[in-house]
Design an enzyme around this catalytic site. Sequence first.
Site, PDB file in Angstrom:
ATOM      1  N   GLY A   1     -23.361   4.850  -3.798  1.00  0.00           N
ATOM      2  CA  GLY A   1     -24.335   5.492  -4.702  1.00  0.00           C
ATOM      3  C   GLY A   1     -23.800   6.728  -5.388  1.00  0.00           C
ATOM      4  O   GLY A   1     -24.567   7.573  -5.829  1.00  0.00           O
ATOM      5  N   LYS A   2     -22.467   6.812  -5.517  1.00  0.00           N
ATOM      6  CA  LYS A   2     -21.906   8.053  -6.069  1.00  0.00           C
ATOM      7  C   LYS A   2     -21.751   8.047  -7.588  1.00  0.00           C
ATOM      8  O   LYS A   2     -21.492   9.079  -8.177  1.00  0.00           O
ATOM      9  CB  LYS A   2     -20.567   8.367  -5.401  1.00  0.00           C
ATOM     10  CG  LYS A   2     -19.492   7.322  -5.642  1.00  0.00           C
ATOM     11  CD  LYS A   2     -18.160   7.740  -5.028  1.00  0.00           C
ATOM     12  CE  LYS A   2     -18.221   7.815  -3.523  1.00  0.00           C
ATOM     13  NZ  LYS A   2     -16.993   8.283  -2.921  1.00  0.00           N
TER      14      LYS A   2
ATOM     15  N   SER B   1     -12.942  -4.441  -0.050  1.00  0.00           N
ATOM     16  CA  SER B   1     -13.811  -3.627  -0.928  1.00  0.00           C
ATOM     17  C   SER B   1     -15.292  -3.855  -0.628  1.00  0.00           C
ATOM     18  O   SER B   1     -16.080  -4.183  -1.520  1.00  0.00           O
ATOM     19  CB  SER B   1     -13.513  -3.881  -2.414  1.00  0.00           C
ATOM     20  OG  SER B   1     -12.357  -3.214  -2.802  1.00  0.00           O
ATOM     21  N   PRO B   2     -15.697  -3.651   0.619  1.00  0.00           N
ATOM     22  CA  PRO B   2     -17.091  -3.916   0.993  1.00  0.00           C
ATOM     23  C   PRO B   2     -18.078  -2.991   0.289  1.00  0.00           C
ATOM     24  O   PRO B   2     -19.249  -3.328   0.173  1.00  0.00           O
ATOM     25  CB  PRO B   2     -17.102  -3.690   2.507  1.00  0.00           C
ATOM     26  CG  PRO B   2     -15.948  -2.772   2.762  1.00  0.00           C
ATOM     27  CD  PRO B   2     -14.898  -3.167   1.768  1.00  0.00           C
TER      28      PRO B   2
ATOM     29  N   TYR C   1       0.840  -1.203   0.000  1.00  0.00           N
ATOM     30  CA  TYR C   1       0.000   0.000   0.000  1.00  0.00           C
ATOM     31  C   TYR C   1       0.877   1.256   0.000  1.00  0.00           C
ATOM     32  O   TYR C   1       1.659   1.481   0.907  1.00  0.00           O
ATOM     33  CB  TYR C   1      -0.969   0.005   1.202  1.00  0.00           C
ATOM     34  CG  TYR C   1      -2.001  -1.123   1.150  1.00  0.00           C
ATOM     35  CD1 TYR C   1      -2.263  -1.798  -0.037  1.00  0.00           C
ATOM     36  CD2 TYR C   1      -2.709  -1.501   2.274  1.00  0.00           C
ATOM     37  CE1 TYR C   1      -3.204  -2.830  -0.103  1.00  0.00           C
ATOM     38  CE2 TYR C   1      -3.661  -2.527   2.221  1.00  0.00           C
ATOM     39  CZ  TYR C   1      -3.882  -3.182   1.029  1.00  0.00           C
ATOM     40  OH  TYR C   1      -4.811  -4.197   0.971  1.00  0.00           O
TER      41      TYR C   1
ATOM     42  N   LEU D   1     -21.123   1.296  -4.014  1.00  0.00           N
ATOM     43  CA  LEU D   1     -22.322   1.041  -3.211  1.00  0.00           C
ATOM     44  C   LEU D   1     -22.689   2.239  -2.324  1.00  0.00           C
ATOM     45  O   LEU D   1     -23.732   2.228  -1.672  1.00  0.00           O
ATOM     46  CB  LEU D   1     -22.135  -0.241  -2.388  1.00  0.00           C
ATOM     47  CG  LEU D   1     -21.970  -1.503  -3.259  1.00  0.00           C
ATOM     48  CD1 LEU D   1     -21.532  -2.702  -2.427  1.00  0.00           C
ATOM     49  CD2 LEU D   1     -23.281  -1.814  -4.009  1.00  0.00           C
TER      50      LEU D   1
ATOM     51  N   GLY E   1     -15.456  -0.493  -3.867  1.00  0.00           N
ATOM     52  CA  GLY E   1     -14.583   0.625  -4.231  1.00  0.00           C
ATOM     53  C   GLY E   1     -15.320   1.961  -4.266  1.00  0.00           C
ATOM     54  O   GLY E   1     -14.822   2.938  -4.820  1.00  0.00           O
TER      55      GLY E   1
HETATM   56  N1  LIG Z   1      -6.508  -8.452   0.113  1.00  0.00           N
HETATM   57  C1  LIG Z   1      -6.599  -7.668  -0.914  1.00  0.00           C
HETATM   58  O1  LIG Z   1      -6.149  -8.020  -2.025  1.00  0.00           O
HETATM   59  C2  LIG Z   1      -7.244  -6.329  -0.774  1.00  0.00           C
HETATM   60  C3  LIG Z   1      -7.607  -5.619  -1.929  1.00  0.00           C
HETATM   61  C4  LIG Z   1      -8.227  -4.378  -1.766  1.00  0.00           C
HETATM   62  C5  LIG Z   1      -8.455  -3.866  -0.485  1.00  0.00           C
HETATM   63  N2  LIG Z   1      -8.052  -4.581   0.611  1.00  0.00           N
HETATM   64  C6  LIG Z   1      -8.292  -4.064   1.984  1.00  0.00           C
HETATM   65  O2  LIG Z   1      -9.657  -3.706   2.107  1.00  0.00           O
HETATM   66  C7  LIG Z   1      -9.772  -2.349   2.529  1.00  0.00           C
HETATM   67  C8  LIG Z   1     -11.045  -1.764   1.957  1.00  0.00           C
HETATM   68  O3  LIG Z   1     -11.036  -1.834   0.534  1.00  0.00           O
HETATM   69  P1  LIG Z   1     -11.590  -0.615  -0.301  1.00  0.00           P
HETATM   70  O4  LIG Z   1     -10.873   0.642   0.095  1.00  0.00           O
HETATM   71  O5  LIG Z   1     -11.589  -1.013  -1.727  1.00  0.00           O
HETATM   72  O6  LIG Z   1     -13.095  -0.555   0.300  1.00  0.00           O
HETATM   73  P2  LIG Z   1     -14.461   0.059  -0.247  1.00  0.00           P
HETATM   74  O7  LIG Z   1     -15.247   0.374   0.966  1.00  0.00           O
HETATM   75  O8  LIG Z   1     -15.073  -0.835  -1.254  1.00  0.00           O
HETATM   76  O9  LIG Z   1     -14.043   1.404  -1.000  1.00  0.00           O
HETATM   77  C9  LIG Z   1     -13.527   2.463  -0.268  1.00  0.00           C
HETATM   78  C10 LIG Z   1     -13.695   3.746  -1.061  1.00  0.00           C
HETATM   79  O10 LIG Z   1     -15.086   4.034  -1.256  1.00  0.00           O
HETATM   80  C11 LIG Z   1     -15.336   5.413  -1.018  1.00  0.00           C
HETATM   81  N3  LIG Z   1     -16.131   5.496   0.219  1.00  0.00           N
HETATM   82  C12 LIG Z   1     -15.943   4.775   1.372  1.00  0.00           C
HETATM   83  N4  LIG Z   1     -16.890   5.071   2.273  1.00  0.00           N
HETATM   84  C13 LIG Z   1     -17.701   5.971   1.698  1.00  0.00           C
HETATM   85  C14 LIG Z   1     -18.871   6.650   2.141  1.00  0.00           C
HETATM   86  N5  LIG Z   1     -19.372   6.427   3.349  1.00  0.00           N
HETATM   87  N6  LIG Z   1     -19.461   7.540   1.296  1.00  0.00           N
HETATM   88  C15 LIG Z   1     -18.960   7.754   0.060  1.00  0.00           C
HETATM   89  N7  LIG Z   1     -17.846   7.141  -0.411  1.00  0.00           N
HETATM   90  C16 LIG Z   1     -17.228   6.252   0.394  1.00  0.00           C
HETATM   91  C17 LIG Z   1     -13.965   6.060  -0.872  1.00  0.00           C
HETATM   92  O11 LIG Z   1     -13.464   6.351  -2.175  1.00  0.00           O
HETATM   93  P3  LIG Z   1     -13.595   7.783  -2.911  1.00  0.00           P
HETATM   94  O12 LIG Z   1     -13.910   8.818  -1.894  1.00  0.00           O
HETATM   95  O13 LIG Z   1     -12.276   7.944  -3.550  1.00  0.00           O
HETATM   96  O14 LIG Z   1     -14.705   7.588  -3.901  1.00  0.00           O
HETATM   97  C18 LIG Z   1     -13.139   4.923  -0.304  1.00  0.00           C
HETATM   98  O15 LIG Z   1     -11.755   5.062  -0.521  1.00  0.00           O
HETATM   99  C19 LIG Z   1      -8.463  -1.694   2.073  1.00  0.00           C
HETATM  100  O16 LIG Z   1      -8.122  -0.557   2.824  1.00  0.00           O
HETATM  101  C20 LIG Z   1      -7.475  -2.814   2.291  1.00  0.00           C
HETATM  102  O17 LIG Z   1      -7.074  -2.848   3.645  1.00  0.00           O
HETATM  103  C21 LIG Z   1      -7.473  -5.817   0.481  1.00  0.00           C
END
Ligand SMILES: NC(=O)c1ccc[n+]([C@@H]2O[C@H](COP(=O)([O-])OP(=O)(O)OC[C@H]3O[C@@H](n4cnc5c(N)ncnc54)[C@H](OP(=O)(O)O)[C@@H]3O)[C@@H](O)[C@H]2O)c1
Length: 339
Positions: free
Chosen positions: A215-216, A206-207, A53, A213, A210
């Site tokens: 809704g943006k 990525s719950p 990261y 979900l 990304g």
């Molecule tokens: N094992 C693996 O291969 C792997 C791969 C990926 C991730 N991960 C882990 O999983 C974690 C989470 O993954 P992810 O960052 O992809 O999760 P995610 O929850 O799917 O996406 C996060 C992104 O969504 C947006 N967001 C989050 N909460 C929001 C909200 N309440 N309202 C509006 N936008 C919101 C933000 O992006 P914007 O503001 O830029 O739109 C944020 O950076 C990572 O930090 C990492 O630790 C592991």
Amino acid sequence: MKYTTLGRSGLAVSTLTLGTMTFGSETEAEEAHAQLDQYTAAGGTMLETADVYSGGHAEEIVGEWLRGQSNAARDRLVIAGKGRFPVGVDARDSGTSRRHLRRALEGTLGRLGVDHLDLYQVHSWDPVTPLDETLGFLDSAVQSGKISYAGLSNFLGWQIAQAASNVRGRFPLISMQPQYNLLAREVEWEILPACEANGLGVLPWSPLGGGWLAGKYSQESRPSGATRLGEDPERGVEAYDLRSGEPRTWRVLEALQGIAEAHGQSMSRIALAWLSAQPAVSSVILGARTTRQLADNLGSVEVMLSAEDLATLDRASDPEPSAWPYGAAGREQRSRALA
Ligand SMILES: NC(=O)c1ccc[n+]([C@@H]2O[C@H](COP(=O)([O-])OP(=O)(O)OC[C@H]3O[C@@H](n4cnc5c(N)ncnc54)[C@H](OP(=O)(O)O)[C@@H]3O)[C@@H](O)[C@H]2O)c1
């Protein structure tokens, strides 16, 4: 906050984990430190990171924050890391060989400023390294006290089964990280059953797909502005053209919006509450750019979805496998009535 034990182990973790993938890229150090304060103040106990990261910078940012914490505060935390991918310029310095993982783990410990990790996860399967070599490394890392537990990430069902059966209780292999969310449920076919059968707790990444979900993103216009896809529409598994071309994406967003309005909650909270309610899931790894987003996401623990809400989301997000092997005919063939 709620708590559970991870997989078939006694390791207690909060059911929301803080992911750190945005640290040092979309999220500057100061905002990242504020997220860490906010998460721990809400009762969160599990921090999840990886050496790749921001090329190691995310771990440095977490390490800097850890150094400012009291011993008691640090002791409350479960710190998880991952190794497998290249961090430096040499793309061959990769994989799950003893050599690579030893150096990867040492690098992580150094950047975090800790002498051991609670959980160390193999970031992905390596087709080149014999599995026994990888498991042997994890075993010796547990025996030397550098890690307490081991986990997997991005393994397929047969790879999980092979790893778990080769470990045979030699050391605690307790978790697995797949991508899992309302737009990516194919893991339910092989991967989650393999985790459940082998006592591995599931830590979905990525719950929010990304950001989808939340809704943006819309069908009418391509993403713009300071969002993941606004900055790079082609990025990763969440790429705009990939997801927007799937009718299921828009069905899920419509269902989410209806339930969010009925509950007076954000779509993000509803999507996270659905994921937390899935039986295989131990702790959902949150990702956030800002403290505002993190506050929204942490609020998902307060959301109680009804059986009807869950069924509506299940229907809208069903990946609809063909009849065999994963659809109705395959399920029927594997079932057996005893009465
Ligand atoms: N094992 C693996 O291969 C792997 C791969 C990926 C991730 N991960 C882990 O999983 C974690 C989470 O993954 P992810 O960052 O992809 O999760 P995610 O929850 O799917 O996406 C996060 C992104 O969504 C947006 N967001 C989050 N909460 C929001 C909200 N309440 N309202 C509006 N936008 C919101 C933000 O992006 P914007 O503001 O830029 O739109 C944020 O950076 C990572 O930090 C990492 O630790 C592991």
